[in-house]
Design an enzyme around this catalytic site. Structure first.
Site, PDB file in Angstrom:
ATOM      1  N   SER A 131      57.849  29.350 -78.292  1.00  0.00           N
ATOM      2  CA  SER A 131      58.113  29.619 -79.710  1.00  0.00           C
ATOM      3  C   SER A 131      59.588  29.876 -79.990  1.00  0.00           C
ATOM      4  O   SER A 131      59.935  30.257 -81.111  1.00  0.00           O
ATOM      5  CB  SER A 131      57.291  30.829 -80.149  1.00  0.00           C
ATOM      6  OG  SER A 131      57.628  31.942 -79.340  1.00  0.00           O
TER       7      SER A 131
ATOM      8  N   THR B 234      59.015  35.137 -82.601  1.00  0.00           N
ATOM      9  CA  THR B 234      60.477  35.095 -82.688  1.00  0.00           C
ATOM     10  C   THR B 234      61.042  36.103 -81.715  1.00  0.00           C
ATOM     11  O   THR B 234      60.492  37.210 -81.605  1.00  0.00           O
ATOM     12  CB  THR B 234      60.918  35.512 -84.115  1.00  0.00           C
ATOM     13  OG1 THR B 234      60.399  34.576 -85.047  1.00  0.00           O
ATOM     14  CG2 THR B 234      62.426  35.583 -84.246  1.00  0.00           C
TER      15      THR B 234
ATOM     16  N   THR C 125      64.001  31.320 -83.248  1.00  0.00           N
ATOM     17  CA  THR C 125      62.604  30.878 -83.179  1.00  0.00           C
ATOM     18  C   THR C 125      62.497  29.373 -83.384  1.00  0.00           C
ATOM     19  O   THR C 125      63.380  28.767 -83.999  1.00  0.00           O
ATOM     20  CB  THR C 125      61.752  31.585 -84.272  1.00  0.00           C
ATOM     21  OG1 THR C 125      60.382  31.224 -84.127  1.00  0.00           O
ATOM     22  CG2 THR C 125      62.202  31.220 -85.674  1.00  0.00           C
TER      23      THR C 125
ATOM     24  N   ARG D  22      60.529  22.770 -92.810  1.00  0.00           N
ATOM     25  CA  ARG D  22      60.091  24.143 -93.119  1.00  0.00           C
ATOM     26  C   ARG D  22      61.065  25.151 -92.493  1.00  0.00           C
ATOM     27  O   ARG D  22      61.411  25.051 -91.317  1.00  0.00           O
ATOM     28  CB  ARG D  22      58.685  24.369 -92.573  1.00  0.00           C
ATOM     29  CG  ARG D  22      58.114  25.760 -92.826  1.00  0.00           C
ATOM     30  CD  ARG D  22      58.342  26.680 -91.654  1.00  0.00           C
ATOM     31  NE  ARG D  22      57.629  27.970 -91.811  1.00  0.00           N
ATOM     32  CZ  ARG D  22      57.788  29.000 -91.002  1.00  0.00           C
ATOM     33  NH1 ARG D  22      58.601  28.911 -89.968  1.00  0.00           N
ATOM     34  NH2 ARG D  22      57.131  30.110 -91.200  1.00  0.00           N
TER      35      ARG D  22
ATOM     36  N   THR E 192      59.284  39.696 -87.124  1.00  0.00           N
ATOM     37  CA  THR E 192      58.591  38.562 -86.532  1.00  0.00           C
ATOM     38  C   THR E 192      57.220  38.478 -87.188  1.00  0.00           C
ATOM     39  O   THR E 192      56.716  39.463 -87.713  1.00  0.00           O
ATOM     40  CB  THR E 192      58.468  38.693 -84.999  1.00  0.00           C
ATOM     41  OG1 THR E 192      57.776  37.547 -84.491  1.00  0.00           O
ATOM     42  CG2 THR E 192      57.715  39.936 -84.576  1.00  0.00           C
ATOM     43  N   GLY E 193      56.628  37.288 -87.146  1.00  0.00           N
ATOM     44  CA  GLY E 193      55.315  37.111 -87.762  1.00  0.00           C
ATOM     45  C   GLY E 193      55.350  35.917 -88.698  1.00  0.00           C
ATOM     46  O   GLY E 193      56.186  35.029 -88.543  1.00  0.00           O
TER      47      GLY E 193
ATOM     48  N   GLY F  65      56.483  33.847 -91.173  1.00  0.00           N
ATOM     49  CA  GLY F  65      57.792  33.831 -91.823  1.00  0.00           C
ATOM     50  C   GLY F  65      57.745  33.449 -93.287  1.00  0.00           C
ATOM     51  O   GLY F  65      58.651  33.808 -94.051  1.00  0.00           O
TER      52      GLY F  65
HETATM   53  N1  ASP Z   1      58.805  34.393 -88.193  1.00  0.00           N
HETATM   54  C1  ASP Z   1      58.770  33.136 -87.490  1.00  0.00           C
HETATM   55  C2  ASP Z   1      58.597  32.019 -88.456  1.00  0.00           C
HETATM   56  O1  ASP Z   1      57.722  32.086 -89.280  1.00  0.00           O
HETATM   57  C3  ASP Z   1      57.722  33.075 -86.433  1.00  0.00           C
HETATM   58  C4  ASP Z   1      57.324  34.383 -85.789  1.00  0.00           C
HETATM   59  O2  ASP Z   1      58.114  35.289 -85.676  1.00  0.00           O
HETATM   60  O3  ASP Z   1      56.171  34.514 -85.357  1.00  0.00           O
HETATM   61  O4  ASP Z   1      59.293  31.034 -88.349  1.00  0.00           O
END
Ligand code: ASP
Length: 292
Positions: free
Chosen positions: A49, A151, A168, A178, A201-202, A204
């Protein structure tokens, strides 16, 4: 050594923190340490990732996002949808250092990286390519969309520095072009010399919609502790964006206040993070915040 604090997201945050701490011990600046720590995860092919080894978009090519922010002077640089360079955090740092701009995207970002002498390389690993070919057969959405991204986000604090960065490959099989929260100042990261820093993170898309990290820093500025600010910002996201089935978006945030205190919060269970207080490194696991 002076008091320091390093923190990074996920289990691979350990690698980032270890590398960064080693650099600090050797006398490197916080920015150099942050870049080296994040580079280590970007170059780790097994991390699917971030950087090289990251899973591609639906068209089969890898687009990388990264940003860096130095609280001192409120400087930042970022790249989004960058193709062909394995260490986007280094390109983001160069944007911060040599351009008047905050964010370069796509071909412009690649052009800049070339101009700056970064080596153009394959970013799609054989394993990631294999997984994409399998996905292409069915084109099924990821079984668990919340499981298809991560991330590396890191904050380094010393009594006179706060730096934050993240990198990321975003959501796997994402639509080409995107851009997630990570390269967006205020969404995926934020730092203010007088207040502190946050990194997220998560999901986005959802993190961007609530400008999560600027909210964390703003709440600290209004007097909350780092922990209170992280909890309150995640609660805000859950309040605004929980879907009709009652599922909140996946998001987690780390924060460090200008006084060196630490906070972490997550909308879902067992969010792992690394924390180094200058003496030892520990891996923490944050439980999901209860909805209000
Ligand atoms: N935040 C990142 C994104 O959506 C991915 C992640 O941190 O899980 O690109």
């Amino acid at each position: 050594m002076n008091r320091i604090l390093l923190t990074a997201t996920w289990n691979f945050g350990r690698l980032a923190v270890e590398r960064a701490f080693n650099m600090l011990e050797l006398g490197a600046s916080a920015l150099d340490a942050l870049e080296t720590g994040i580079n280590a995860v970007e170059m780790d092919e097994s991390v699917q990732s971030v950087g090289y080894g990251g899973l591609p978009n639906r068209a089969g090519y890898v687009e990388l996002d990264a940003a860096i922010m130095d609280a001192r002077g409120h400087r930042s640089g970022a790249v989004a949808a960058l193709r062909g360079f394995r260490r986007p955090i280094s390109v983001a740092r160069r944007v911060m250092e040599v351009l008047p701009h905050a964010l370069l995207v796509g071909e412009g970002a690649a052009e800049f990286a070339r101009e700056q002498g970064f080596e153009e390389e394959e970013t799609l690993s054989p394993e990631a390519s294999e997984q994409w070919l399998q996905w292409r057969e069915t084109q099924a959405p990821p079984a668990d969309v919340e499981d298809s991204h991560d991330t590396v986000g890191m904050i380094i604090w010393t009594p006179d520095t706060i730096v934050v960065g993240c990198s990321t490959s975003g959501l796997k099989w994402k639509y080409p072009g995107r851009v997630g929260d990570s390269p967006i100042v205020g969404a995926g990261l934020y730092a203010d010399e007088e207040v502190g820093a946050a990194v997220a993170t998560g999901n986005g898309d959802e993190i961007s919609r609530v400008a999560l990290c600027s909210r964390v820093v703003f709440l600290m500025e209004r007097g909350m502790s780092a922990q209170e600010a992280c909890d309150e910002a995640i609660r805000y996201l859950m309040r605004k964006r929980t879907d009709s089935s009652g599922t909140p978006p996946h998001a987690a945030v780390l924060a460090v206040r200008a006084d060196g205190s630490f906070g972490v919060s997550a909308s879902y269970a067992k969010f792992p993070y690394a924390l180094h207080d200058g003496q030892s490194l520990t891996m923490g696991e944050r439980e999901a915040l209860e909805p209000e």
